[in-house]
Motif scaffolding. Structure first.
Motif: not given
Length: 724
Positions: A456-459, A566-573, A583-585, A716-724
């Motif tokens: 587990x972990x990311x960068x 495009x942005x700086x995000x956390x990527x990893x397991x 995934x990315x968060x 919107x009501x149709x936007x599906x995203x895992x909060x990060x």
């Protein structure tokens, strides 16, 4: 105990590999053959080394000097130009520098361009123009041989990309403009190299970049740059681009021996110059990258690098597994004055040097082994029996190492251990093929190559994230048969997945009728924003073509909406040790999802953020939408609608109508941004009438209502995203 089971266990199921190898060795290892081979090898080894080492080292010195000659010349040239600018400020900004640059281009056929960047971001360049070639999309006069490029950022206004076209005698033929540009000399590699030289006095006075594709000629080349320092400050950087054709041609025309290969390689295994230009680079999608030594077709060269790491020597002889021939290899460091970790590498068959002597040794071996010819025939039969399935198995394992899991190879053997190994290999291949359907292929490849357990972990990484969704899917689900709708949605998801995969992206997850994908991980991608835009346009247009077929069958159309950021995000397991996901968060993921949802407000299809525009806007057909405020962030961001790709594949190009709507929308937005809402409203209304454009209708309404400075982006009501 059941006798049938005992008999089944005792019944032979194939020859044991241990018995086969033992029988072969018992026949082969005889004193007479071993003594003859050892004597022949021992008496000829000294002569092989003497002749081969002399000729190979001479050839390495010639190749080193040939590679160094243009580097010295161009290094002297940029150093002189830098010294002139340091002594005469403004010289390289003025027209007198054009004559100097043109003279350098004339004197050096391999030179493609001569250019200088300034501390305010301005840029001047003189480039060679081939007959009939375009310059930044501009068709110059037929007699054009040189093009002078100027980007002036000194005033702080929007910089324009201007060109002046010159004939062979440097007479002015005309000029042209590629329009506003985001090009900034301070963001380019030659400027960064010059900054490094200024701050690091342990480096040489010039910087030599690693090979790359020179865009103006489409060939592999290099650049040499020098800083202009005044009062301790970097005020300019002078550089040249030149192709490696002549060095490659020299290596091809002057080999160390008839079948030798001479090449220049970096210490990290990157091919710098190869006698065959086709071996210097590979195309990955729309990108051309330097080839690694392990990817070149010459198996002997690959084997030489592998043996070197084992022997810890720069000069040695070895046997290549591919053809069984003996080779000599030499590794010579490149000249230290250039500060590059390069080596001259020569790999040549020893037969090129002492062919007659080797043939004599073979004749002696034949005479010595004639008395045991029957045994040799028996060995041949055993070797064929064992080697055929093993060689096939090695090829199969190598395809698995390359992650080519779609090919099927039929292997068989009568040896029990080999049969078990074949079965285990096929099972591993099947398991990996199934695994990659759930996990990004490059993640699986990296996991296998690393040999480490999953953790587990990311960068934090700068990536591009894309969300897609289907318009009015809930209504479609209510009014369409479930099976037919499932087939349509599967086709749509397949199109998006294919578009992501062919641009080196990763599909993160499917969320109902939505797709989440990202670019830039696990494989590094310097052009991740552009590749995401290419994938979005591909998917949209392929879905449009599929809608035509569905309409003919009476099926409903599917229309997709896309958001890209495009942005700086956390990527990893992430997840738990029992179940995890690559995934990315982060906040950037939420923005991409919200950009997909905001399409509904403006009637657009593909909405991209200003960060995407900064990354690759000059290669896209975009039109500005509006400044929007992002919930939880200070200030607003400008968002755009993506319509097509500039300079890409034909099926990604913009139609005349799309080009016109981009131009007119940009003009209307400029009026709105300046505060002239009444004129902007009329401009938007005119676009709406001409093109039946929902965005123009919405923006015209906003202008007439006074247009708030920014609208808050809500999911919107149709936007599906895992909060990060």
């Amino acid at each position: 105990m059941n006798p049938g089971r005992i008999l089944a266990y005792l019944r032979p199921k194939g020859w044991r590999l241990q018995f086969s190898i033992g029988a072969i060795f018992a026949i082969l290892v005889t004193p007479s053959i071993a003594g003859l081979i050892y004597w022949s090898y021992d008496t000829s080894l000294a002569l092989i080394s003497q002749y081969a080492e002399r000729d190979v080292k001479n050839a390495a010195e010639d190749a080193k000097n040939t590679m160094a000659a243009p580097l010295r010349r161009f290094a002297d040239s940029v150093l002189i130009a830098a010294q002139v600018e340091a002594a005469m400020p403004g010289f390289l900004r003025g027209p007198d520098s054009d004559r100097m640059m043109i003279q350098e281009l004339r004197n050096s056929p391999g030179l493609t361009s001569y250019y200088v960047g300034f501390a305010d971001g301005s840029f001047r360049q003189m480039q060679r123009v081939a007959l009939g070639a375009k310059v930044s999309g501009i068709t110059p006069p037929a007699e054009t041989r040189f093009a002078s490029r100027m980007i002036d950022r000194s005033s702080g206004d929007v910089a324009l990309d201007r060109y002046v076209f010159l004939d062979a005698e440097a007479r002015r033929l005309g000029d042209g403009s590629a329009g506003p540009t985001t090009y900034d000399a301070r963001q380019r590699s030659f400027w960064r190299l010059a900054e490094r030289l200024k701050s690091d006095r342990t480096q040489s006075a010039v910087a030599i970049a690693d090979p790359y594709v020179i865009g103006s000629v489409g060939k592999f080349g290099m650049s040499v740059s020098a800083p202009v320092v005044r009062n301790g400050q970097l005020v300019a950087a002078v550089a040249t681009n030149f192709t490696l054709d002549r060095v490659s041609q020299y290596l091809q025309a002057h080999p160390a021996s008839a079948n030798a290969t001479t090449l220049v390689v970096s210490r990290d295994g990157t091919v710098i110059v190869h006698p065959d230009p086709a071996e210097m680079a590979d195309r990955k999608g729309d990108e051309i990258v330097s080839r690694r030594v392990g990817d070149i077709s010459n198996a002997a060269v690959r084997a030489a690098f592998a043996r070197r790491s084992e022997l810890k020597s720069d000069y040695f002889t070895f046997t290549a597994l591919s053809d069984g021939a003996e080779y000599v290899a030499l590794f010579v460091p490149f000249l230290a004055e250039f500060g590059k970790p390069w080596e001259i590498v020569i790999v040549a068959p020893t037969d090129d040097f002492i062919g007659p002597l080797r043939r004599n040794n073979r004749l002696m071996a034949i005479v010595g082994t004639a008395v045991i010819v029957v045994l040799l025939l028996l060995i041949s039969g055993f070797a064929r029996l064992i080697s055929r399935p093993l060689v096939g198995l090695v090829r199969e394992i190598r395809t698995i190492e390359r992650f080519s899991l779609d090919t099927e190879v039929r292997l068989s053997s009568n040896i029990r251990e080999v049969k078990q190994l074949i079965a285990a290999t096929q099972m591993m291949k099947t398991a990996l093929r199934a695994f990659t359907a759930y996990v990004p292929r490059e993640v699986v490849r990296g996991l296998l190559l690393s040999g480490r357990p999953i953790e587990l972990g990311g960068r934090s990484s700068h990536l591009t994230i894309m969300f897609t969704d289907l318009e009015a899917f809930s209504t479609l689900a209510e009014n369409s048969p479930a099976r037919a709708l499932l087939d349509q949605v599967s086709t749509y998801l397949g199109m998006v997945t294919h578009a992501v995969n062919e641009t080196s992206g990763s599909v993160d997850k499917f969320i109902g009728d939505s797709v989440m994908a990202f670019w830039g991980a696990p494989l590094a991608d310097d052009d991740h924003a552009y590749h995401a835009c290419v994938a979005a346009v591909h998917a949209k247009r392929r879905l449009a073509a599929q809608n035509v077929l569905w309409q003919e069958k009476g099926s409903p159309e599917l229309r997709m909406r896309v958001g890209i950021h495009s942005d700086a995000v956390l990527v990893g397991n992430v997840g738990s040790m029992e179940r995890m996901s690559y995934t990315v968060m982060g906040d950037g993921v939420n923005i991409a999802a919200r950009l997909e949802g905001i399409n509904k407000q403006f009637g657009t299809a593909i909405c991209v953020s200003h960060s995407v525009f900064r990354e690759c806007g000059e290669r896209l057909w975009l039109r500005p939408i509006d400044q929007v405020a992002v919930k939880g962030r200070r200030g607003g961001i400008l968002i755009y609608e993506l319509l097509a790709i500039r300079g890409g594949e034909a099926d990604l190009a913009a139609s005349p109508a799309e080009q016109e709507i981009c131009r007119r929308t940009a003009e209307a937005y400029a009026l709105m941004a300046e505060g002239d809402l009444a004129t902007a409203a009329r401009a938007y209304d005119d676009i709406a009438r001409t093109f039946n454009d929902p965005l123009a209708v919405e923006m015209g309404r906003r202008c007439r209502e006074g247009r708030p400075s920014a609208q808050l982006i809500e999911v919107s009501e149709n936007a599906k995203v895992q909060p990060g």
